[in-house]
Design an enzyme around this catalytic site. Sequence first.
Site, PDB file in Angstrom:
ATOM      1  N   CYS A 296       0.853  -1.181   0.000  1.00 12.89           N
ATOM      2  CA  CYS A 296       0.000   0.000   0.000  1.00 12.89           C
ATOM      3  C   CYS A 296       0.896   1.241   0.000  1.00 12.89           C
ATOM      4  CB  CYS A 296      -0.918  -0.001   1.219  1.00 12.89           C
ATOM      5  SG  CYS A 296      -0.005   0.068   2.788  1.00 12.89           S
TER       6      CYS A 296
ATOM      7  N   HIS B  15       3.889   1.759  11.750  1.00 11.91           N
ATOM      8  CA  HIS B  15       2.754   1.526  12.639  1.00 11.91           C
ATOM      9  C   HIS B  15       2.495   2.684  13.602  1.00 11.91           C
ATOM     10  CE1 HIS B  15       4.814  -2.331  11.666  1.00 11.91           C
ATOM     11  NE2 HIS B  15       3.597  -2.652  11.305  1.00 11.91           N
TER      12      HIS B  15
ATOM     13  N   CYS C  65       2.550   5.704   8.926  1.00  9.88           N
ATOM     14  CA  CYS C  65       1.615   5.870   7.809  1.00  9.88           C
ATOM     15  C   CYS C  65       0.738   7.094   8.067  1.00  9.88           C
ATOM     16  CB  CYS C  65       0.748   4.628   7.676  1.00  9.88           C
ATOM     17  SG  CYS C  65      -0.570   4.807   6.453  1.00  9.88           S
TER      18      CYS C  65
ATOM     19  N   GLU D 109       0.444  -0.613  16.294  1.00 15.81           N
ATOM     20  CA  GLU D 109      -0.392   0.532  15.973  1.00 15.81           C
ATOM     21  C   GLU D 109      -1.262   0.932  17.162  1.00 15.81           C
ATOM     22  OE1 GLU D 109      -4.095   1.769  13.079  1.00 15.81           O
ATOM     23  OE2 GLU D 109      -2.679   0.258  12.324  1.00 15.81           O
TER      24      GLU D 109
END
Length: 329
Positions: A33, A95, A117, A147
Amino acid sequence: METTPLARTDAHPAAGDSDKPLRLLIAAPRGFCAGVDRAIEIVDRALARYGAPVYVRHEIVHNRFVVDSLKAKGAIFVEELDEVPDGVPVVFSAHGVPKSVPADAESRGLDYLDATCPLVSKVHRQAERQLEAGRHILFIGHKGHPEVVGTFGQVPEGAMTLVETEADVAKLTFGPDQELAYLSQTTLSVDDTAQIIAALVARYPQIVAPKADDICYATSNRQAAVKAIAGECELLLVIGAPNSSNSLRLVEVAERMGTPARLVQRGSEIDPAWLDGIETLGLTAGASAPEVLVREVVDALAAIRPLTEEVVRTAQERITFKLPRQLQD
């Protein structure tokens, strides 16, 4: 939904294996991604700019192949900041990290690059805003995932409560007048999260939702792509690491549709016996798995059975994220 057949003519079955062609349905989108692409590029550019070694706190993404590739270039992976010596650059993983980590880095005078991200950072900012509005946050996620740890580290202790399942909702003790909001980890099951949110809203009608879905576009797209092919497959292979949340969710999505699924990391893990009686096989990859591993798995399958490939595309992804200012050309 777009289906693209790609015939393989170079594949030959191993001696003794069935010569019946295997129909291979390859999900798209799959694999990397935008957040993972960005995180890996940050480490690569840091190595080019600063030279080796560059330290990375936690696995930059949850994929052993990616981590080992970066190690070979001079990246050193550690779990905590106190393992990073003075005077070297350090990268924080995709994360996200608690606020205390960059604060500690600054107190030590370390040069750090934040590869969190941007979609995870968005959740961090939402947590801060809900706290400022006086709301207690119910966070949907998996205990111990990096995360989740990073997001909890954005607010004072006690300002957020973890909710992992619908059963957890029934155990909450907040009153009907309590100011509440919910947020979620970005890599969860879309269906499971929807059920948990429905349970939260039913119990606490006053709860405030995020402005947009916290589950990221890549997680949603990859789960939808699996749903598009799982019904036609007798088995689905998911390329991903055992500690990759989004990859594990892809296995679950297939299994809930009644299709057996296996998580694999490399082509060498494939057991020829898995293909016994299989006419149509599905293949996808988690958001931390590079396309080179998809081709490796396809080649491993082709060494067992002749096959034809069909790419089944359910969405186009064109999202990109900017690099940190220090690394922009």
